[in-house]
Design a protein around this motif. Sequence first.
Motif, short mmCIF file in Angstrom:
data_model
loop_
_atom_site.label_atom_id
_atom_site.label_comp_id
_atom_site.label_asym_id
_atom_site.label_seq_id
_atom_site.Cartn_x
_atom_site.Cartn_y
_atom_site.Cartn_z
N THR A 7 0.83 -1.20 0.00
CA THR A 7 0.00 0.00 0.00
C THR A 7 0.87 1.25 0.00
OG1 THR A 7 -1.72 -1.19 1.24
CG2 THR A 7 -1.87 1.21 1.18
N ALA A 8 1.93 1.26 0.81
CA ALA A 8 2.84 2.41 0.85
C ALA A 8 3.52 2.62 -0.50
CB ALA A 8 3.90 2.19 1.94
N LEU A 9 3.90 1.52 -1.15
CA LEU A 9 4.52 1.62 -2.47
C LEU A 9 3.54 2.20 -3.48
CD1 LEU A 9 6.93 1.04 -4.33
CD2 LEU A 9 6.04 -1.29 -4.63
N LEU A 123 -11.19 12.92 9.11
CA LEU A 123 -11.34 14.36 9.33
C LEU A 123 -10.02 14.99 9.79
CD1 LEU A 123 -14.85 14.48 11.06
CD2 LEU A 123 -14.27 15.19 8.72
N VAL A 124 -9.31 14.31 10.67
CA VAL A 124 -8.01 14.83 11.14
C VAL A 124 -7.02 14.90 9.97
CG1 VAL A 124 -6.00 14.34 12.59
CG2 VAL A 124 -8.30 14.06 13.52
N ALA A 125 -6.96 13.84 9.17
CA ALA A 125 -6.04 13.81 8.03
C ALA A 125 -6.41 14.87 7.00
CB ALA A 125 -6.04 12.42 7.39
N LEU A 126 -7.70 15.04 6.74
CA LEU A 126 -8.15 16.04 5.78
C LEU A 126 -7.84 17.46 6.29
CD1 LEU A 126 -9.47 16.08 3.02
CD2 LEU A 126 -11.70 16.28 4.13
N ALA A 127 -7.99 17.67 7.61
CA ALA A 127 -7.65 18.97 8.19
C ALA A 127 -6.15 19.24 8.04
CB ALA A 127 -8.04 19.00 9.67
N GLY A 128 -5.32 18.22 8.25
CA GLY A 128 -3.88 18.38 8.06
C GLY A 128 -3.54 18.70 6.62
N LEU A 129 -4.25 18.06 5.69
CA LEU A 129 -4.03 18.31 4.27
C LEU A 129 -4.42 19.75 3.92
CD1 LEU A 129 -3.03 16.75 1.82
CD2 LEU A 129 -5.39 16.15 1.31
N LEU A 224 -6.44 -3.53 -3.22
CA LEU A 224 -7.78 -3.06 -2.87
C LEU A 224 -8.68 -4.13 -2.25
CD1 LEU A 224 -8.71 -0.50 -5.67
CD2 LEU A 224 -8.81 -0.11 -3.22
N PRO A 225 -8.68 -5.37 -2.79
CA PRO A 225 -9.56 -6.38 -2.17
C PRO A 225 -9.24 -6.67 -0.71
CG PRO A 225 -8.89 -7.09 -4.36
CD PRO A 225 -8.06 -5.89 -4.01
N GLN A 226 -8.03 -6.31 -0.28
CA GLN A 226 -7.63 -6.56 1.11
C GLN A 226 -7.87 -5.36 2.03
OE1 GLN A 226 -3.67 -8.70 1.17
NE2 GLN A 226 -3.75 -8.18 -1.00
N LEU A 227 -8.39 -4.26 1.47
CA LEU A 227 -8.66 -3.05 2.24
C LEU A 227 -10.16 -2.77 2.23
CD1 LEU A 227 -5.89 -0.69 0.79
CD2 LEU A 227 -5.78 -1.95 2.95
N VAL A 228 -10.71 -2.42 3.38
CA VAL A 228 -12.10 -1.97 3.38
C VAL A 228 -12.13 -0.61 2.71
CG1 VAL A 228 -12.72 -3.26 5.45
CG2 VAL A 228 -11.86 -0.94 5.67
N PRO A 229 -13.25 -0.24 2.04
CA PRO A 229 -13.29 1.02 1.28
C PRO A 229 -12.92 2.25 2.08
CG PRO A 229 -15.19 -0.34 0.76
CD PRO A 229 -14.49 -1.02 1.88
N THR A 230 -13.31 2.31 3.36
CA THR A 230 -13.00 3.49 4.16
C THR A 230 -11.49 3.62 4.39
OG1 THR A 230 -13.52 2.14 6.10
CG2 THR A 230 -15.22 3.65 5.33
N VAL A 231 -10.82 2.50 4.65
CA VAL A 231 -9.36 2.52 4.82
C VAL A 231 -8.68 2.89 3.51
CG1 VAL A 231 -7.33 1.11 5.29
CG2 VAL A 231 -9.34 0.93 6.77
N ALA A 232 -9.17 2.33 2.39
CA ALA A 232 -8.61 2.66 1.08
C ALA A 232 -8.75 4.14 0.78
CB ALA A 232 -9.31 1.84 -0.01
N ALA A 233 -9.85 4.74 1.24
CA ALA A 233 -10.05 6.17 1.03
C ALA A 233 -9.09 7.00 1.86
CB ALA A 233 -11.50 6.55 1.37
N VAL A 234 -8.96 6.66 3.14
CA VAL A 234 -8.16 7.48 4.05
C VAL A 234 -6.68 7.43 3.72
CG1 VAL A 234 -7.46 7.80 6.46
CG2 VAL A 234 -9.84 7.29 5.92
N VAL A 235 -6.15 6.26 3.37
CA VAL A 235 -4.71 6.16 3.12
C VAL A 235 -4.29 7.03 1.93
CG1 VAL A 235 -4.46 3.86 4.12
CG2 VAL A 235 -4.95 4.09 1.68
N ILE A 270 -4.42 9.22 9.53
CA ILE A 270 -4.42 7.92 8.86
C ILE A 270 -4.21 6.80 9.87
CG2 ILE A 270 -3.15 6.47 7.23
CD1 ILE A 270 -2.60 9.00 5.60
N ALA A 271 -3.27 7.00 10.80
CA ALA A 271 -3.02 5.98 11.82
C ALA A 271 -4.27 5.75 12.67
CB ALA A 271 -1.85 6.40 12.71
#
Length: 280
Positions: A7-9, A123-129, A224-235, A270-271
Amino acid sequence: MRLFLLTALTMCAFAANSVLNRLAIDSGASDPTSFAVVRVLSGALVLVILVFLRRGPLPLTSARRIVGAGSLSLYMIGFSVAYLTLDAGVGALILFAVVQITMFTASAFSGTAPTIRQVSGALVALAGLAFVLWPSEMLTVDLFGAALMTAAGVGWAAYSLAGRSEPDALSGTAANFVVALPVTALGMLMISGAWQMSAAGYGLAAVSGGVTSGLGYALWYRVLPQLVPTVAAVVQLSVPVIAIAGGVVLLGEAASLRLLLGAGLVLGGIALAVLNVKRS
């Protein structure tokens, strides 16, 4: 750990796309239309060659291409044209905010509603962005550009959601790029008929399309199949921060305390959304 590294890659590949795009367009080596078309063409060529070498199928007529290739074209066209009138930071904020909203909403309707922790982290990550990207001076947001970037965000969210059910990540991504190529080229040339590209521009677009887009998107469909959609969105909120860091290292752009603080908020959000903390 393997999923985390993949995912990081993938996020680094997405960020590299931004750096290559900025390097080509800001230097005058390419205009947005030419870059987008060559990018999709290069991605299609590299992926098709890999599929043929693997002797795999190329499902061009699958019903999955309606969503996969259609949403990819919507993203490419909307993203490229919107930046003709939008500030880069505001454009990125609109894009990633729309991706978050779309994927979180789709997740809720599919029966896997996001948890309070995931929403709070987003929300925290989006505020940081926003803290990193929001311009310091007053500006007027072009409504047409904002609408195009909103469409791009919906397109990317739909492309990501479609990847969760793609049976073969490489073949599916290759087919998406092949089908999206004429649609993207026609759409871009109709909106902006300009074609200005130097040898350096072709090289940067080819790397962006064949490596960081083509292979990066195939890897995205792999994880993607190994990530729930919300996690895929946030990362994905990490992508602009990685791209800015890449600009500092590769393009000589200035680092600031604002960048460091905002990056800390993004990574912390994200964490919060991704890590599953268990109480002992």
